[in-house]
Design a protein around this motif. Structure first.
Motif, PDB file in Angstrom:
ATOM      1  N   TYR A 173      30.534  17.689 -20.182  1.00 61.24           N
ATOM      2  CA  TYR A 173      31.935  17.317 -19.975  1.00 61.24           C
ATOM      3  C   TYR A 173      32.519  18.148 -18.838  1.00 61.24           C
ATOM      4  CZ  TYR A 173      33.183  21.491 -22.723  1.00 61.24           C
ATOM      5  OH  TYR A 173      33.315  22.772 -23.199  1.00 61.24           O
TER       6      TYR A 173
ATOM      7  N   ASP B 148      33.532  11.068 -20.932  1.00 62.40           N
ATOM      8  CA  ASP B 148      32.941   9.728 -20.807  1.00 62.40           C
ATOM      9  C   ASP B 148      32.170   9.637 -19.489  1.00 62.40           C
ATOM     10  OD1 ASP B 148      35.040   7.941 -18.856  1.00 62.40           O
ATOM     11  OD2 ASP B 148      35.860   9.746 -19.815  1.00 62.40           O
ATOM     12  N   ALA B 149      31.134   8.813 -19.480  1.00 66.87           N
ATOM     13  CA  ALA B 149      30.225   8.716 -18.337  1.00 66.87           C
ATOM     14  C   ALA B 149      30.940   8.289 -17.058  1.00 66.87           C
ATOM     15  CB  ALA B 149      29.094   7.740 -18.658  1.00 66.87           C
ATOM     16  N   SER B 150      31.892   7.375 -17.165  1.00 63.65           N
ATOM     17  CA  SER B 150      32.592   6.874 -15.984  1.00 63.65           C
ATOM     18  C   SER B 150      33.401   7.987 -15.299  1.00 63.65           C
ATOM     19  CB  SER B 150      33.511   5.715 -16.391  1.00 63.65           C
ATOM     20  OG  SER B 150      34.299   5.320 -15.302  1.00 63.65           O
ATOM     21  N   SER B 151      34.165   8.729 -16.076  1.00 67.35           N
ATOM     22  CA  SER B 151      34.977   9.822 -15.520  1.00 67.35           C
ATOM     23  C   SER B 151      34.094  10.931 -14.961  1.00 67.35           C
ATOM     24  CB  SER B 151      35.900  10.395 -16.590  1.00 67.35           C
ATOM     25  OG  SER B 151      36.816   9.435 -17.028  1.00 67.35           O
TER      26      SER B 151
ATOM     27  N   ASP C  74      31.045  10.612 -13.768  1.00 70.25           N
ATOM     28  CA  ASP C  74      30.446  10.132 -12.519  1.00 70.25           C
ATOM     29  C   ASP C  74      31.442  10.199 -11.369  1.00 70.25           C
ATOM     30  OD1 ASP C  74      27.984   9.696 -13.676  1.00 70.25           O
ATOM     31  OD2 ASP C  74      28.323   7.544 -14.010  1.00 70.25           O
ATOM     32  N   THR C  75      32.698   9.829 -11.654  1.00 70.94           N
ATOM     33  CA  THR C  75      33.727   9.884 -10.616  1.00 70.94           C
ATOM     34  C   THR C  75      33.957  11.326 -10.169  1.00 70.94           C
ATOM     35  OG1 THR C  75      34.815   7.924 -11.526  1.00 70.94           O
ATOM     36  CG2 THR C  75      36.125   9.316 -10.060  1.00 70.94           C
TER      37      THR C  75
ATOM     38  N   LYS D  98      31.939  13.830 -10.491  1.00 70.00           N
ATOM     39  CA  LYS D  98      30.707  14.297  -9.849  1.00 70.00           C
ATOM     40  C   LYS D  98      30.677  13.853  -8.383  1.00 70.00           C
ATOM     41  CE  LYS D  98      25.779  14.420 -10.907  1.00 70.00           C
ATOM     42  NZ  LYS D  98      24.741  13.953 -11.824  1.00 70.00           N
ATOM     43  N   SER D  99      31.037  12.589  -8.125  1.00 69.99           N
ATOM     44  CA  SER D  99      31.050  12.099  -6.742  1.00 69.99           C
ATOM     45  C   SER D  99      32.118  12.810  -5.914  1.00 69.99           C
ATOM     46  CB  SER D  99      31.256  10.581  -6.704  1.00 69.99           C
ATOM     47  OG  SER D  99      32.564  10.241  -7.095  1.00 69.99           O
TER      48      SER D  99
ATOM     49  N   LYS E 116      41.328   9.291  -5.936  1.00 74.86           N
ATOM     50  CA  LYS E 116      40.555   9.148  -7.171  1.00 74.86           C
ATOM     51  C   LYS E 116      40.882  10.258  -8.164  1.00 74.86           C
ATOM     52  CE  LYS E 116      36.442   6.769  -5.414  1.00 74.86           C
ATOM     53  NZ  LYS E 116      34.980   6.844  -5.298  1.00 74.86           N
TER      54      LYS E 116
ATOM     55  N   LEU F 173      42.668  10.076 -11.979  1.00 74.25           N
ATOM     56  CA  LEU F 173      42.056  10.616 -13.202  1.00 74.25           C
ATOM     57  C   LEU F 173      43.001  11.535 -13.966  1.00 74.25           C
ATOM     58  CD1 LEU F 173      38.389  11.439 -12.188  1.00 74.25           C
ATOM     59  CD2 LEU F 173      39.128   9.828 -13.941  1.00 74.25           C
TER      60      LEU F 173
END
Length: 178
Positions: A82, A98-101, A103-104, A106-107, A172, A176
């Motif tokens: 997390y 959550d995986a989507s947040s 990944d965002t 992380k990018s 982005k 978030l």
């Protein structure tokens, strides 16, 4: 910086000693003995100064070798469990698991561009903690810009380097945390 000041001050001190050792007039009394004593004093002083310079140089070299190596880009070490972002001004904490947040975020972190040079920044507005599956952590200070602006982040393991986030990545990030 302290070592450089020490080196400059020691050189100034040595110069003052050398200037003070010069004779003011043409004295002929015991010139051979006085001259030998002066030469001996100057030689001893120069030897001491060279030893001090050598010690300072060795210490400085050791300090540089022990500094952590700086990555040109931010890297994330492992699988992320997390990411927590804390607003230091408002004392609010948001956790993204959550995986989507993840990944965002992380990018966003990976896309940050390193700023050359040593920086001196104001206190950050946010703190970001990346927690990995193996319970290791990576801490970042975060300065979030306004909409349409850039942001910056700093890995707390290397507080002399910042990374900037583009306007798009700032957008982005703002989406978030709002």
């Amino acid at each position: 910086m302290k070592r450089i000041m020490f080196l400059v001050l020691s050189i100034a001190f040595m110069s003052a000693i050398l200037v003070g050792c010069q004779s003011e007039g043409n004295t002929t009394v015991n010139t051979e003995k006085t001259s030998f004593k002066q030469r001996s004093l100057v030689t001893d002083t120069i030897k001491t100064d060279l030893k001090q310079r050598s010690i300072v140089a060795d210490t400085y070299k050791t300090d540089i070798e022990q500094q952590p190596k700086v990555n040109e880009t931010n890297t994330l070490d492992d699988e992320i469990a997390y990411i927590s972002i804390t607003n230091l001004n408002g004392n609010s904490d948001i956790t993204f698991d959550d995986a989507s947040s993840i990944d965002t975020l992380k990018s966003i972190i990976i896309s940050a561009e390193r700023v050359n040079g040593i920086v001196d920044m104001a206190n950050p507005g946010f703190k970001m903690i990346v927690v990995y599956d193996n319970d290791n952590k990576q801490n970042f200070n975060l300065w979030i810009g306004k909409e349409g602006g850039k942001s910056a982040l700093m890995n707390t393991a290397d507080t002399h380097t910042i990374y900037t986030l583009s306007e798009a990545m700032t957008e982005k990030l703002l989406e978030l945390i709002e």
